[in-house]
Scaffold this motif. Structure first.
Motif, PDB file in Angstrom:
ATOM      1  N   ASP A 196       0.853  -1.173   0.000  1.00  0.00           N
ATOM      2  CA  ASP A 196       0.000   0.000   0.000  1.00  0.00           C
ATOM      3  C   ASP A 196       0.903   1.241   0.000  1.00  0.00           C
ATOM      4  N   ALA A 578      -3.480   3.458  -4.626  1.00  0.00           N
ATOM      5  CA  ALA A 578      -2.939   3.541  -3.271  1.00  0.00           C
ATOM      6  C   ALA A 578      -3.245   4.892  -2.637  1.00  0.00           C
ATOM      7  N   GLY A 644      -1.389  -5.287  -2.132  1.00  0.00           N
ATOM      8  CA  GLY A 644      -1.852  -4.969  -0.793  1.00  0.00           C
ATOM      9  C   GLY A 644      -1.636  -6.080   0.216  1.00  0.00           C
TER      10      GLY A 644
END
Length: 677
Positions: A196, A578, A644
């Motif tokens: 992330d 993100a 992620g």
């Protein structure tokens, strides 16, 4: 072993002036040898029988204090052994007894290991001494039929760094698993994954172990509702972040089914804990977390070996940093003060204790083990991700992996080892070194506030620093960074997380908008967005919602980034997703600042004192790896990308189901509406 210990004692008696095995009038060689044999035998029996009881009685002593105390306890056992000699001819000064005991323990350990090499049963018995004796060993007849899983995290090792290390022959064990060693045929597959925006251990490991890293915008951030600074490697903060994740997912974590958590920021729901930061702030019987300490220090030779390696690593760091200064290498950061000792803790003490704990878990037959080795991350922060120092750490990590692989052959159940990292590291000099001022001073200048001539350096976000303090049971707050910030509330609070900066105005209860910031400080956002060391700035806009600002007046709404990435263009695919996800977090800062990034060299500018950094977008820091046995299903389909930490959690939980069946609950679906698969 008794014979070798006897010879060792005789040799030490001849070398050390304050250690003798004969009377003042002299004795025959036979009498002296018999005295040495009795002393060595008594010392061996005491070490085997009394020593484990002493260590268990001292489990509440801080880890590093116990490591030092080992030498004195060992010397005391030797003095007792000498007094058991009926002839009364042997004696030693207390300080000499410490030296003699240390040498004899080391020699006995080496001898035992050498003798056990040709005897699998002896080797297995020796390894079982490292297991957690509070739990009954699994009898061969009752060994689990399903395989267990060990998740070993190489903190901060990026995908490309691992591939390069394998190509250069630095990691032969990893090379063999990937089919690039002397023996043909791969046993593991290697894939990269994308972090992330907050590319650091707190966000990644919370997502991996607990299935949610929602509302973790950085390594450290200010929360306006509580008026506190949250720092991922502060035990009180880690405990709160873990509580929030469990509350959000409704699940205890990846390791709730007979799991063990070793050396991590978070527990993952495991019952067996050692060096876990989220429980380090607690006190009480339920938080002893001593399986790793007991497993390691129950063999006094381990303390000797670790102490010698610790001293050697301190000397190695001093030598390398001196060489870097003399050769005037650039970039370079300060590596003096306590840093050599902090580094040695990460590369020696933490590694040895965590590896010993993993070995104990495997020999106890636990279903799932997750362990974090922070050595590379700590060294790369100060020496650089591709430095010679970092290469040596990778070699030692590979040797630890080889030891764990060997132990798996003697465990009561089969084990599958998954190797992964939580983030990578991007190289580059510091923002301050390039421009002569830090982000905090730039923000003050943009606000029209006075900039002090002498400014305080930022704190490092490396995990090892607080791990040392937790091991010593010292106060966990970082000096100069109290839980509640001091100073006038009207002045901006600037926090750094690698190459990600956060600016918050504490006197405003809500997240300020671009319009509000411009009204208060008309030059601030323009100063930041147009600075050559800044890549982009994220703010909230009353007109557009989220807004990304860049040089030359660029202002791109978040919902238009796919068609017009603007200043995000250099940061690669996935950057827009993100940023959009982080923008939706409740505790995102008023202003989020990501440093400049050079896509050709992969360099960023850290807002902390680090020449290898992570925490934001840009380069290798956002591209860790996941390496899994071929017996597991593929983590992603052909042509797909693993994005992620929350999705990595789902993959790992799926693998546990493949091993242990339906009793492992399915992973919860991603909880953020903004998550793009």
């Amino acid at each position: 072993m008794w014979a070798v210990s006897t010879v060792t004692m005789l040799a030490l008696a001849g070398i050390l002036p304050d250690f003798r095995l004969q009377s003042a009038d002299g004795d025959s060689a036979t009498t002296i040898a018999a005295t040495a044999a009795l002393g060595a035998g008594a010392f061996g029996v005491l070490s085997s029988v009394v020593w484990p009881l002493l260590v268990r009685a001292l489990l509440l002593v801080p880890a590093l204090v116990l490591g030092v105390l080992v030498f004195f306890l060992n010397g005391s056992l030797l003095l007792v052994a000498l007094r058991l000699d009926p002839s009364g001819q042997s004696e030693a000064a207390p300080e000499t007894a410490v030296v003699v005991a240390a040498v004899m323990s080391a020699v006995a350990s080496a001898t035992g290991g050498a003798l056990a090499v040709r005897d699998d049963d002896a080797y297995r018995r020796r390894l079982y001494r490292l297991s957690d004796r509070r739990r009954d060993a699994v009898p061969p007849s009752g060994a689990p039929s399903t395989p267990g899983t060990v998740f070993l995290q190489f903190d901060g090792v990026g995908h490309d760094v691992l591939v390069d290390a394998v190509a250069r022959g630095l990691m032969p064990t990893v090379a063999t698993w990937l089919g690039k060693g002397p023996e043909p045929g791969a046993t593991h597959r290697l894939v990269p994954w994308r972090t992330d925006w907050s590319s650091q251990t707190g966000a990644s490991q919370l997502g991996i172990l607990h299935g949610s890293n929602h509302d973790v915008p950085a390594f450290r951030w200010y929360e306006k509702d509580t008026q506190e600074i949250v720092v991922c490697n502060r035990p009180t903060s880690a405990a709160e972040l873990q509580r929030r994740a469990v509350e959000r997912t409704g699940d205890g974590g990846l390791l709730t089914l007979d799991g063990a958590s070793r050396g991590n920021l978070f527990s993952g729901g495991a019952d067996q804990l050692a060096l876990v930061l989220s429980v380090a702030a607690r006190r009480g019987r339920e938080n002893r977390s001593r399986a790793g300490y007991f497993a390691y220090f129950s063999d006094p030779a381990n303390a000797v070996r670790t102490a010698l390696s610790f001293v050697a690593d301190v000397g190695r760091e001093i030598g390398e940093s001196t060489r870097a200064r003399l050769k005037k290498r650039r970039p370079r950061v300060g590596r003096g003060g306590l840093y050599p000792f902090i580094r040695a803790f990460a590369t020696v003490v933490e590694r040895d204790v965590v590896v010993a704990a993993v070995i104990g878990d495997m020999l106890a037959g636990r279903s799932a083990v997750y362990a974090d080795l922070v050595a590379y991350d700590e060294v790369a922060h100060h020496s650089g991700p591709r430095s010679r120092d970092a290469d040596k750490v990778l070699q030692r990590l590979d040797r630890s992996l080889a030891l764990i692989e060997k132990v798996a052959e003697h465990a009561p159940r089969a084990y599958r080892v998954v190797l992964l990292s939580d983030h990578g590291q991007s190289p580059g000099e510091t923002f301050r070194a390039r421009y002569g001022l830090g982000l905090g001073e730039l923000v003050r200048a943009g606000c029209g506030l006075p900039v002090p001539r002498k400014v305080r350096r930022t704190h490092s976000g490396a995990e090892a620093r607080v791990a040392v303090r937790a091991a010593l049971r010292r106060p966990v707050e970082e000096r100069g960074e109290p839980r509640r910030p001091a100073g006038p509330e009207s002045e901006p609070l600037v926090l750094a997380s690698g190459n990600l900066g956060l600016v918050s105005f504490r006197d405003v209860a809500h997240r300020m908008s671009r319009e509000e910031i411009d009204a208060r400080h008309p030059a601030l956002l323009t100063t930041l967005a147009n600075h050559p060391g800044i890549g982009f700035v994220l703010v909230r806009s009353e007109e557009h919602g989220g807004l990304v600002l860049g040089a030359h007046g660029a202002a791109i709404p978040l919902d238009e980034l796919d068609e017009n990435p603007g200043p995000l263009a250099d940061f690669g695919p996935g950057a827009a997703d993100a940023v959009r996800r982080t923008h939706a977090f409740p505790h995102v800062a008023d202003i989020m600042v990501n440093s400049w990034y050079d896509p050709e060299d992969g360099e960023v500018l850290a807002f902390e004192e680090q020449i290898g950094s992570h925490g934001g977008l840009g380069g290798a820091q956002g591209r860790p790896f996941l390496m899994s046995p071929l017996s597991f299903s593929a983590p992603v389909g052909e042509g797909e990308e693993l994005v992620g930490a929350e999705r990595v959690h789902g993959v790992l939980r799926g693998w546990l189901r493949e091993c242990d069946g339906p009793q492992v609950p399915l992973a919860a679906a991603p909880t953020d509406d903004e998550r793009v698969a």
